[in-house]
Motif scaffolding. Sequence first.
Motif, PDB file in Angstrom:
ATOM      1  N   ASP A  36       1.294  -1.558  -0.177  1.00  0.00           N
ATOM      2  CA  ASP A  36      -0.111  -0.153   0.093  1.00  0.00           C
ATOM      3  C   ASP A  36       0.837   1.065   0.324  1.00  0.00           C
ATOM      4  O   ASP A  36       1.077   1.783   0.876  1.00  0.00           O
ATOM      5  CB  ASP A  36      -1.187   0.089   1.696  1.00  0.00           C
ATOM      6  CG  ASP A  36      -1.560   1.061   1.296  1.00  0.00           C
ATOM      7  OD1 ASP A  36      -1.864   2.206   0.310  1.00  0.00           O
ATOM      8  OD2 ASP A  36      -3.033   1.512   2.359  1.00  0.00           O
ATOM      9  N   PRO A  37       1.073   2.382  -1.055  1.00  0.00           N
ATOM     10  CA  PRO A  37       1.843   3.123  -1.255  1.00  0.00           C
ATOM     11  C   PRO A  37       1.291   3.946  -0.218  1.00  0.00           C
ATOM     12  O   PRO A  37       2.348   5.072  -0.066  1.00  0.00           O
ATOM     13  CB  PRO A  37       2.163   3.619  -2.496  1.00  0.00           C
ATOM     14  CG  PRO A  37       0.804   2.890  -3.114  1.00  0.00           C
ATOM     15  CD  PRO A  37      -0.087   1.605  -2.371  1.00  0.00           C
ATOM     16  N   LEU A  38       0.437   4.192   0.370  1.00  0.00           N
ATOM     17  CA  LEU A  38      -0.026   4.945   1.532  1.00  0.00           C
ATOM     18  C   LEU A  38      -0.659   4.895   2.530  1.00  0.00           C
ATOM     19  O   LEU A  38      -0.336   5.616   3.826  1.00  0.00           O
ATOM     20  CB  LEU A  38      -1.816   5.356   1.021  1.00  0.00           C
ATOM     21  CG  LEU A  38      -2.060   5.835   0.126  1.00  0.00           C
ATOM     22  CD1 LEU A  38      -3.516   5.983  -0.658  1.00  0.00           C
ATOM     23  CD2 LEU A  38      -1.466   7.307  -0.812  1.00  0.00           C
ATOM     24  N   ALA A  39       0.306   3.741   2.981  1.00  0.00           N
ATOM     25  CA  ALA A  39       0.340   2.778   4.469  1.00  0.00           C
ATOM     26  C   ALA A  39       0.848   4.061   5.767  1.00  0.00           C
ATOM     27  O   ALA A  39       0.676   4.181   6.971  1.00  0.00           O
ATOM     28  CB  ALA A  39       1.076   1.946   3.640  1.00  0.00           C
ATOM     29  N   ASP A  40       2.177   4.583   5.218  1.00  0.00           N
ATOM     30  CA  ASP A  40       2.834   5.137   6.211  1.00  0.00           C
ATOM     31  C   ASP A  40       3.311   6.642   5.958  1.00  0.00           C
ATOM     32  O   ASP A  40       3.283   7.540   6.423  1.00  0.00           O
ATOM     33  CB  ASP A  40       4.367   5.052   5.694  1.00  0.00           C
ATOM     34  CG  ASP A  40       4.505   3.479   6.030  1.00  0.00           C
ATOM     35  OD1 ASP A  40       4.075   2.795   7.457  1.00  0.00           O
ATOM     36  OD2 ASP A  40       5.626   3.063   5.495  1.00  0.00           O
TER      37      ASP A  40
END
Length: 384
Positions: A36-40
Amino acid sequence: MRYGILAAGLGLLVLAGCGPQAPGGVPTQEAEVQTDPLADLPPPREGVVIDRFARLALSCIHKEYPNKISHVLNSAADAAPPRQLYPAFYGCFDWHSSVHGHWLLARILNTDPQTPYAEAIKAALAQSFTAENIAGEVAYFQQPDRASFERPYGTAWFLQLMTELRQADYPEAAGWAETLAPLETLIADYTSAWLPRLVYPIRAGTHNQTAFAFGLMIDWADATGNTAFREQIAAKSLEFYAGDVSCPLAYEPSGEDFLSPCLMEADLMRRIMRREDFAAWLTAFLPLIPQDGRGDWLAPGVVLDPSDGKLVHLDGLNLSRAWAMEGIAAALPEADPRRPALLASAAVHKESGVAAVSEEHYAGSHWLASFATYLETRRGISAE
């Protein structure tokens, strides 16, 4: 029955074995889904809509599947996955959406220096904008029968991306512009060669429309100082559109439009005509624009199924209509009585269009955020 079960199981094994493998034997697509590129990343700031748009672009520019390719195969060797065909712009469902997804991120860096996604955006753009990737893109265009690839919509958005990078003041932009320059030169050359052979305008409300593409190309020529290219586009625009009258706006929209043929034509012409000349041309071209300031003279498009990739085009139409009407109003004399009605209708369309930008359905989320960002940041409209 036992043989049927055995055959089905073998079929599943064969299918699993045929898929591209990531390191460790995990199918590539499955590995991407798990990342998930938005996870962090931090959540959007309260009330800052372009944060939502940035997240949508960050989530898709390196998302390879699902994907809809427009691809001429010259041999069996050309049957390849998107990442191999278009090494820089393989995500966001199709090439042009990937290009304007990258533009969206560059635009946010330009217009919102305080964005909490600055580092994530820079990392994502750096991943795409490598010399090797752009060499692959150039090589793709140069293959036989591909000179018309993504012409004019996708190629116009690529020039808009270059406009953004060349007008940026963050240090990475100049290096990225230099890296992308070979594709920029090729697209400009291909366009210049195409224009003399184009006998008629393309008045569609979708990708092939010439008015919208010419507008973005004019902006690129202005940003880069390419006066010869600007003059070529302007001359072709006048040839196609200067004599147009009584555009049938009442016939719009068609069921899959995301660009208004009438309003996009006016948004182009305001870029190449003097203010007074444009005001007079607009009177003949769109005589039904009210002079009483009301905003209900043009109804927004209606989408009943936002999961349908064609029907959801009408959400984009509301966004592009809004920016076109804002641009038209900005080009008219300040006292022109049509300005209030244009701006009032733009506000109605904007409200409808921005509300439709959601991550719920990939059919819209992979591209609508770019249209919304173009509108929200007033791209293409000179500071008044």
